[in-house]
Scaffold this motif. Structure first.
Motif, PDB file in Angstrom:
ATOM      1  N   PHE A   1       0.835  -1.195   0.000  1.00  0.00           N
ATOM      2  CA  PHE A   1       0.000   0.000   0.000  1.00  0.00           C
ATOM      3  C   PHE A   1       0.874   1.251   0.000  1.00  0.00           C
ATOM      4  N   VAL A   2       1.887   1.290   0.869  1.00  0.00           N
ATOM      5  CA  VAL A   2       2.788   2.444   0.919  1.00  0.00           C
ATOM      6  C   VAL A   2       3.495   2.613  -0.421  1.00  0.00           C
ATOM      7  N   ALA A   3       3.989   1.516  -0.976  1.00  0.00           N
ATOM      8  CA  ALA A   3       4.719   1.587  -2.240  1.00  0.00           C
ATOM      9  C   ALA A   3       3.851   2.111  -3.377  1.00  0.00           C
ATOM     10  N   MET A   4       2.616   1.626  -3.465  1.00  0.00           N
ATOM     11  CA  MET A   4       1.721   2.060  -4.537  1.00  0.00           C
ATOM     12  C   MET A   4       1.246   3.497  -4.320  1.00  0.00           C
ATOM     13  N   ALA A   5       1.063   3.891  -3.060  1.00  0.00           N
ATOM     14  CA  ALA A   5       0.683   5.272  -2.780  1.00  0.00           C
ATOM     15  C   ALA A   5       1.800   6.225  -3.195  1.00  0.00           C
ATOM     16  N   VAL A   6       3.040   5.875  -2.880  1.00  0.00           N
ATOM     17  CA  VAL A   6       4.175   6.711  -3.282  1.00  0.00           C
ATOM     18  C   VAL A   6       4.274   6.770  -4.807  1.00  0.00           C
ATOM     19  N   THR A   7       4.060   5.631  -5.464  1.00  0.00           N
ATOM     20  CA  THR A   7       4.084   5.599  -6.931  1.00  0.00           C
ATOM     21  C   THR A   7       3.016   6.510  -7.502  1.00  0.00           C
ATOM     22  N   ARG A   8       1.795   6.426  -6.940  1.00  0.00           N
ATOM     23  CA  ARG A   8       0.698   7.263  -7.427  1.00  0.00           C
ATOM     24  C   ARG A   8       0.983   8.749  -7.239  1.00  0.00           C
ATOM     25  N   LEU A   9       1.553   9.094  -6.099  1.00  0.00           N
ATOM     26  CA  LEU A   9       1.869  10.501  -5.822  1.00  0.00           C
ATOM     27  C   LEU A   9       2.906  11.032  -6.804  1.00  0.00           C
ATOM     28  N   GLY A  10       3.906  10.228  -7.101  1.00  0.00           N
ATOM     29  CA  GLY A  10       4.903  10.647  -8.080  1.00  0.00           C
ATOM     30  C   GLY A  10       4.314  10.793  -9.472  1.00  0.00           C
ATOM     31  N   MET A  11       3.462   9.846  -9.868  1.00  0.00           N
ATOM     32  CA  MET A  11       2.825   9.913 -11.185  1.00  0.00           C
ATOM     33  C   MET A  11       1.904  11.123 -11.282  1.00  0.00           C
ATOM     34  N   TYR A  12       1.182  11.407 -10.189  1.00  0.00           N
ATOM     35  CA  TYR A  12       0.293  12.562 -10.193  1.00  0.00           C
ATOM     36  C   TYR A  12       1.072  13.853 -10.397  1.00  0.00           C
ATOM     37  N   THR A  13       2.129  14.031  -9.624  1.00  0.00           N
ATOM     38  CA  THR A  13       2.915  15.258  -9.712  1.00  0.00           C
ATOM     39  C   THR A  13       3.508  15.432 -11.099  1.00  0.00           C
ATOM     40  N   ALA A  14       3.882  14.319 -11.727  1.00  0.00           N
ATOM     41  CA  ALA A  14       4.521  14.394 -13.045  1.00  0.00           C
ATOM     42  C   ALA A  14       3.520  14.581 -14.182  1.00  0.00           C
ATOM     43  N   TYR A  15       2.333  13.971 -14.070  1.00  0.00           N
ATOM     44  CA  TYR A  15       1.461  13.897 -15.243  1.00  0.00           C
ATOM     45  C   TYR A  15       0.051  14.476 -15.066  1.00  0.00           C
TER      46      TYR A  15
END
Length: 241
Positions: A113-127
């Motif tokens: 959950f932590v890993a996917m949340a961090v991934t989502r946050l990075g993708m959001y900020t970028a795209y």
């Protein structure tokens, strides 16, 4: 000599940083009072929405989007994962004196959950940061659903673990979630605040209402919300992530 952030950060950034601190407090409190920890996470979600309002009112800074995602890691990635871990291990009465299959399963799902949340946050900020929609369930929404479920008393360990596991995929899915119109965000914000202030009122009415609204947005909005035309009045009730 003043710290380097003086004069560079604004009032919205201060609220964002407070959001991160609330995430840490929720983690500490989770082992003592799980309901209070859930309320703190919901309070962090309000702070996450408030910083966006303040940024539009008073102007944002170049550091704002990065601070927002970093703060959300604490409040909506680590903190809800800890809530799930405490609820599930407590409900299943898992002992910590030995490594068992159940302990490995719970730890693995919470870590994912932590890993996917961090991934989502990075993708959001970028795209996604400049659009009127985002792909994948917002980390704030995932944390809100988990927090509201705990306050509503829906703490069956396997159910909480299953929901947390589902969010691991939903946060990084390609499902498009539209930004909420201002009026809808305001309604949800009021219910959100009442769930924090009076969680036990009338049979936990407000936590159940918040849980219902969150699940309704999560399951229906990608298909039923696109007909709205008042795009100029949209705000993202879940902040920037």
């Amino acid at each position: 000599m003043l710290p380097r952030f003086v004069g560079r950060l604004g009032v919205a950034d201060a609220v964002t940083i407070a959001n991160a601190a609330l995430g840490f407090v929720a983690v500490v409190v989770a082992t003592i009072d799980i309901a209070l920890a859930a309320r703190i996470i919901l309070l962090a979600a309000i702070a996450d929405g408030l910083d966006g309002i303040l940024a539009r009112r008073y102007g944002g800074t170049d550091a704002g989007p990065y601070l927002d995602s970093l703060a959300d890691v604490a409040s909506f990635a680590v903190a809800p994962a800890v809530l799930t871990f405490v609820v599930v291990t407590g409900g299943l009465e898992i002992e910590f004196d030995a490594v068992t299959a159940e302990l490995l399963l719970v730890t693995g799902i919470c870590a994912l959950f932590v890993a996917m949340a961090v991934t989502r946050l990075g993708m959001y900020t970028a795209y996604d940061i400049s659009g009127s929609y985002t792909e994948g369930v917002q980390t704030t929404l995932a944390a809100t659903v988990l927090g509201a479920a705990i306050l509503a008393g829906e703490t069956h360990p396997w159910l909480v673990l299953a929901v947390t596991g589902a969010f691991c995929y939903l946060m990084v899915s390609r499902i498009r979630y539209p930004d909420l119109l201002a009026r809808d965000a305001a309604i949800m914000g009021v219910v959100h605040a009442l769930a924090i202030l009076v969680p036990d009122f009338a049979g936990r009415t407000f936590p159940y209402a918040l849980l219902t609204l969150g699940l309704a947005y999560m399951t229906l909005s990608p298909w039923l919300y696109w007909g709205q035309t008042e795009r100029s009045s949209e705000v993202d009730v879940h902040g920037n992530a």
